[in-house]
Design a protein around this motif. Structure first.
Motif, PDB file in Angstrom:
ATOM      1  N   PHE A   1       3.741  -1.155   3.814  1.00  0.00           N
ATOM      2  CA  PHE A   1       3.355   0.221   3.461  1.00  0.00           C
ATOM      3  C   PHE A   1       4.520   1.028   2.901  1.00  0.00           C
ATOM      4  O   PHE A   1       5.650   0.914   3.372  1.00  0.00           O
ATOM      5  CB  PHE A   1       2.811   0.934   4.704  1.00  0.00           C
ATOM      6  CG  PHE A   1       1.452   0.441   5.108  1.00  0.00           C
ATOM      7  CD1 PHE A   1       0.305   0.958   4.528  1.00  0.00           C
ATOM      8  CD2 PHE A   1       1.313  -0.562   6.061  1.00  0.00           C
ATOM      9  CE1 PHE A   1      -0.949   0.502   4.883  1.00  0.00           C
ATOM     10  CE2 PHE A   1       0.057  -1.038   6.417  1.00  0.00           C
ATOM     11  CZ  PHE A   1      -1.074  -0.496   5.834  1.00  0.00           C
ATOM     12  N   PHE A   2       4.220   1.861   1.902  1.00  0.00           N
ATOM     13  CA  PHE A   2       5.176   2.825   1.363  1.00  0.00           C
ATOM     14  C   PHE A   2       4.668   4.219   1.708  1.00  0.00           C
ATOM     15  O   PHE A   2       3.570   4.588   1.271  1.00  0.00           O
ATOM     16  CB  PHE A   2       5.244   2.733  -0.167  1.00  0.00           C
ATOM     17  CG  PHE A   2       5.757   1.420  -0.679  1.00  0.00           C
ATOM     18  CD1 PHE A   2       7.113   1.231  -0.910  1.00  0.00           C
ATOM     19  CD2 PHE A   2       4.879   0.379  -0.954  1.00  0.00           C
ATOM     20  CE1 PHE A   2       7.585   0.020  -1.412  1.00  0.00           C
ATOM     21  CE2 PHE A   2       5.341  -0.837  -1.454  1.00  0.00           C
ATOM     22  CZ  PHE A   2       6.700  -1.017  -1.678  1.00  0.00           C
ATOM     23  N   HIS A   3       5.455   4.962   2.491  1.00  0.00           N
ATOM     24  CA  HIS A   3       5.047   6.333   2.816  1.00  0.00           C
ATOM     25  C   HIS A   3       5.637   7.252   1.761  1.00  0.00           C
ATOM     26  O   HIS A   3       6.770   7.689   1.859  1.00  0.00           O
ATOM     27  CB  HIS A   3       5.550   6.710   4.215  1.00  0.00           C
ATOM     28  CG  HIS A   3       5.135   8.094   4.608  1.00  0.00           C
ATOM     29  ND1 HIS A   3       5.770   8.828   5.572  1.00  0.00           N
ATOM     30  CD2 HIS A   3       4.135   8.878   4.151  1.00  0.00           C
ATOM     31  CE1 HIS A   3       5.182  10.008   5.684  1.00  0.00           C
ATOM     32  NE2 HIS A   3       4.190  10.062   4.827  1.00  0.00           N
ATOM     33  N   GLN A   4       4.873   7.503   0.712  1.00  0.00           N
ATOM     34  CA  GLN A   4       5.388   8.344  -0.376  1.00  0.00           C
ATOM     35  C   GLN A   4       4.248   8.831  -1.260  1.00  0.00           C
ATOM     36  O   GLN A   4       3.128   8.343  -1.186  1.00  0.00           O
ATOM     37  CB  GLN A   4       6.380   7.540  -1.230  1.00  0.00           C
ATOM     38  CG  GLN A   4       5.744   6.384  -1.999  1.00  0.00           C
ATOM     39  CD  GLN A   4       6.688   5.798  -3.046  1.00  0.00           C
ATOM     40  OE1 GLN A   4       7.692   5.210  -2.716  1.00  0.00           O
ATOM     41  NE2 GLN A   4       6.359   5.961  -4.323  1.00  0.00           N
ATOM     42  N   ASP A   5       4.567   9.787  -2.112  1.00  0.00           N
ATOM     43  CA  ASP A   5       3.650  10.224  -3.152  1.00  0.00           C
ATOM     44  C   ASP A   5       3.570   9.070  -4.151  1.00  0.00           C
ATOM     45  O   ASP A   5       4.569   8.692  -4.762  1.00  0.00           O
ATOM     46  CB  ASP A   5       4.230  11.479  -3.811  1.00  0.00           C
ATOM     47  CG  ASP A   5       3.470  11.886  -5.063  1.00  0.00           C
ATOM     48  OD1 ASP A   5       2.550  11.159  -5.479  1.00  0.00           O
ATOM     49  OD2 ASP A   5       3.810  12.943  -5.633  1.00  0.00           O
ATOM     50  N   SER A   6       2.393   8.509  -4.317  1.00  0.00           N
ATOM     51  CA  SER A   6       2.263   7.293  -5.122  1.00  0.00           C
ATOM     52  C   SER A   6       2.418   7.528  -6.620  1.00  0.00           C
ATOM     53  O   SER A   6       2.400   6.587  -7.396  1.00  0.00           O
ATOM     54  CB  SER A   6       0.922   6.623  -4.852  1.00  0.00           C
ATOM     55  OG  SER A   6       0.897   6.175  -3.518  1.00  0.00           O
ATOM     56  N   LEU A   7       2.542   8.787  -7.025  1.00  0.00           N
ATOM     57  CA  LEU A   7       2.773   9.031  -8.446  1.00  0.00           C
ATOM     58  C   LEU A   7       4.268   9.128  -8.759  1.00  0.00           C
ATOM     59  O   LEU A   7       4.671   9.364  -9.879  1.00  0.00           O
ATOM     60  CB  LEU A   7       1.998  10.268  -8.909  1.00  0.00           C
ATOM     61  CG  LEU A   7       0.472  10.066  -8.817  1.00  0.00           C
ATOM     62  CD1 LEU A   7      -0.281  11.352  -9.123  1.00  0.00           C
ATOM     63  CD2 LEU A   7      -0.003   8.951  -9.752  1.00  0.00           C
ATOM     64  N   ARG A   8       5.083   8.921  -7.711  1.00  0.00           N
ATOM     65  CA  ARG A   8       6.528   8.748  -7.940  1.00  0.00           C
ATOM     66  C   ARG A   8       6.797   7.246  -8.048  1.00  0.00           C
ATOM     67  O   ARG A   8       5.976   6.448  -7.611  1.00  0.00           O
ATOM     68  CB  ARG A   8       7.312   9.332  -6.756  1.00  0.00           C
ATOM     69  CG  ARG A   8       7.168  10.821  -6.679  1.00  0.00           C
ATOM     70  CD  ARG A   8       7.765  11.420  -5.415  1.00  0.00           C
ATOM     71  NE  ARG A   8       7.721  12.865  -5.556  1.00  0.00           N
ATOM     72  CZ  ARG A   8       8.705  13.603  -6.084  1.00  0.00           C
ATOM     73  NH1 ARG A   8       9.815  13.014  -6.486  1.00  0.00           N
ATOM     74  NH2 ARG A   8       8.587  14.906  -6.207  1.00  0.00           N
TER      75      ARG A   8
ATOM     76  N   ALA B   1       0.832  -1.200   0.000  1.00  0.00           N
ATOM     77  CA  ALA B   1       0.000   0.000   0.000  1.00  0.00           C
ATOM     78  C   ALA B   1       0.865   1.246   0.000  1.00  0.00           C
ATOM     79  O   ALA B   1       1.883   1.299   0.684  1.00  0.00           O
ATOM     80  CB  ALA B   1      -0.899  -0.007   1.244  1.00  0.00           C
ATOM     81  N   GLY B   2       0.431   2.245  -0.758  1.00  0.00           N
ATOM     82  CA  GLY B   2       1.122   3.532  -0.772  1.00  0.00           C
ATOM     83  C   GLY B   2       0.209   4.607  -0.217  1.00  0.00           C
ATOM     84  O   GLY B   2      -0.999   4.598  -0.473  1.00  0.00           O
ATOM     85  N   GLU B   3       0.765   5.510   0.579  1.00  0.00           N
ATOM     86  CA  GLU B   3      -0.020   6.636   1.104  1.00  0.00           C
ATOM     87  C   GLU B   3       0.950   7.757   1.466  1.00  0.00           C
ATOM     88  O   GLU B   3       1.966   7.523   2.098  1.00  0.00           O
ATOM     89  CB  GLU B   3      -0.826   6.197   2.338  1.00  0.00           C
ATOM     90  CG  GLU B   3      -1.598   7.310   3.027  1.00  0.00           C
ATOM     91  CD  GLU B   3      -2.496   8.116   2.080  1.00  0.00           C
ATOM     92  OE1 GLU B   3      -2.345   9.356   2.059  1.00  0.00           O
ATOM     93  OE2 GLU B   3      -3.334   7.515   1.372  1.00  0.00           O
ATOM     94  N   VAL B   4       0.608   8.973   1.067  1.00  0.00           N
ATOM     95  CA  VAL B   4       1.517  10.109   1.269  1.00  0.00           C
ATOM     96  C   VAL B   4       1.263  10.810   2.612  1.00  0.00           C
ATOM     97  O   VAL B   4       2.173  11.370   3.211  1.00  0.00           O
ATOM     98  CB  VAL B   4       1.401  11.092   0.063  1.00  0.00           C
ATOM     99  CG1 VAL B   4       0.050  11.792   0.046  1.00  0.00           C
ATOM    100  CG2 VAL B   4       2.550  12.094   0.065  1.00  0.00           C
ATOM    101  N   ASP B   5       0.026  10.741   3.115  1.00  0.00           N
ATOM    102  CA  ASP B   5      -0.331  11.487   4.328  1.00  0.00           C
ATOM    103  C   ASP B   5       0.165  10.763   5.584  1.00  0.00           C
ATOM    104  O   ASP B   5      -0.205   9.612   5.817  1.00  0.00           O
ATOM    105  CB  ASP B   5      -1.856  11.645   4.361  1.00  0.00           C
ATOM    106  CG  ASP B   5      -2.340  12.480   5.535  1.00  0.00           C
ATOM    107  OD1 ASP B   5      -2.114  12.058   6.694  1.00  0.00           O
ATOM    108  OD2 ASP B   5      -2.949  13.531   5.306  1.00  0.00           O
ATOM    109  N   PRO B   6       1.003  11.423   6.413  1.00  0.00           N
ATOM    110  CA  PRO B   6       1.596  10.724   7.569  1.00  0.00           C
ATOM    111  C   PRO B   6       0.566  10.244   8.599  1.00  0.00           C
ATOM    112  O   PRO B   6       0.704   9.148   9.148  1.00  0.00           O
ATOM    113  CB  PRO B   6       2.544  11.754   8.189  1.00  0.00           C
ATOM    114  CG  PRO B   6       2.201  13.062   7.577  1.00  0.00           C
ATOM    115  CD  PRO B   6       1.490  12.808   6.287  1.00  0.00           C
TER     116      PRO B   6
END
Length: 332
Positions: free
Chosen positions: A170-177, A146-151
């Motif tokens: 989980f990936f803590h990042q902007d998912s369009l990168r 799962a990717g999500e940018v909001d902490p």
């Protein structure tokens, strides 16, 4: 009236979260993360001050997690998150309704039937309500990402998955990168709707806007196709206006080139506050690996979820459609 277990657990979560909130003067959702953390660990972290520690230890004594089933934990956490989101004004802090998440789970189950093991990815996981609902319905072994940018949201998502004993990376990042992720069997996602602010990043996508900001929901569809195996499936909760917007011609030809449209299922208007918010579920299959377009895509309008007879009727029709579709695609 006797309280249901979901209500009982929600009240515990809510009460404990408010205790933390009053003590630490933090937003409800951040306090809820702390509540879920002590609930998962079964103890209060050592660096918590004495008065709060004492109150939280008392609260923990009144809680027996083994008394609740995974689904009850998920629903109680969901209610607490919904309460916290009412106070937070950010538009992206929305949660996929349980009924919609269950339908996505149903489609995942149908399309994954023949696979003994499954890899799943949600690039816009939010609090992971959609992803954990889908995982709870699958019979086979599944690895989920799962990717999500909001902490705040990713913190809630990780705790949410832990409490439900679901393995999710989980990936803590902007998912369009770009992601460090091998292509998966399936993508499931409730797509964020709106403009994507980073025009430089957007310029790397085929579905970028010719001028001005690009639509995030279009870029997410393209990004998801990058991370699914040829012949793999994608199940998106999309805005109803997806194919009627000013940039939809581009989306249409992009999809024709890269995917088969397996189905479009329109959700009931009664499930949404206003007409502008109505959503559909879009089912795609990435081209390649012998994937063929269905003879007739699944086109359905879901009745009000409260109408049990109409709901049983549409599920019957969808079951029939899937029996034909998966039958023919597997003999091949």
């Amino acid at each position: 009236m006797e309280k249901t277990k979901v209500e009982e657990l929600f009240e515990w979560l809510d009460h404990t979260t408010e205790t933390i909130q009053q003590h630490q003067e933090e937003p409800y959702l951040d306090s809820l993360s702390f509540t879920m953390e002590i609930m998962f660990l079964g103890e209060v972290p050592e660096d918590t001050d004495d008065i709060l520690t004492h109150k939280l230890q008392q609260a923990l004594q009144g809680l027996d997690l083994d008394h609740f089933q995974t689904g009850e934990i998920r629903k109680a956490v969901q209610l607490a998150i919904l309460k916290g989101m009412k106070d937070s004004t950010q538009q992206q802090h929305l949660i996929t309704p349980e009924t919609v998440a269950m339908l996505v789970g149903y489609f995942t189950e149908k399309l994954a039937k023949s696979k003994e093991q499954l890899t799943l990815f949600d690039p816009a996981a939010g609090t992971a309500n959609l992803l954990t609902t889908v995982l709870s319905r699958l019979e086979q072994e599944a690895e989920a990402y799962a990717g999500e940018v909001d902490p705040t949201l990713i913190n809630l998502a990780a705790l949410n998955a832990n409490l439900q004993k679901q393995k999710v990376e989980f990936f803590h990042q902007d998912s369009l990168r770009p992601f460090l992720l091998d292509p998966v069997d399936m993508v499931v996602s409730d797509l964020p709707v709106g403009y994507y602010p980073d025009d430089i990043r957007a310029s790397e996508y085929e579905l970028r806007a010719d001028e001005g900001h690009s639509y995030a929901h279009h870029l997410f569809i393209e990004q998801s196709l990058n991370y699914v195996k040829p012949g793999g499936y994608l199940i998106f909760v999309v805005p109803d206006f997806l194919f009627d917007s000013d940039q939809s011609d581009k989306l249409h030809s992009f999809l024709q080139e890269n995917a088969h449209i397996v189905g479009v299922v329109r959700l009931p208007e009664s499930a949404f506050k206003s007409e502008k918010q109505i959503k559909s579920i879009l089912l795609l299959q990435k081209k390649g690996n012998g994937a063929e377009a269905p003879k007739q895509p699944l086109l359905a309008q879901v009745p009000s979820f409260k109408n049990a007879n109409a709901m049983a009727d549409i599920l019957g029709k969808m079951n029939q459609w899937f029996a034909q579709y998966t039958g023919s695609s597997q003999n091949h």
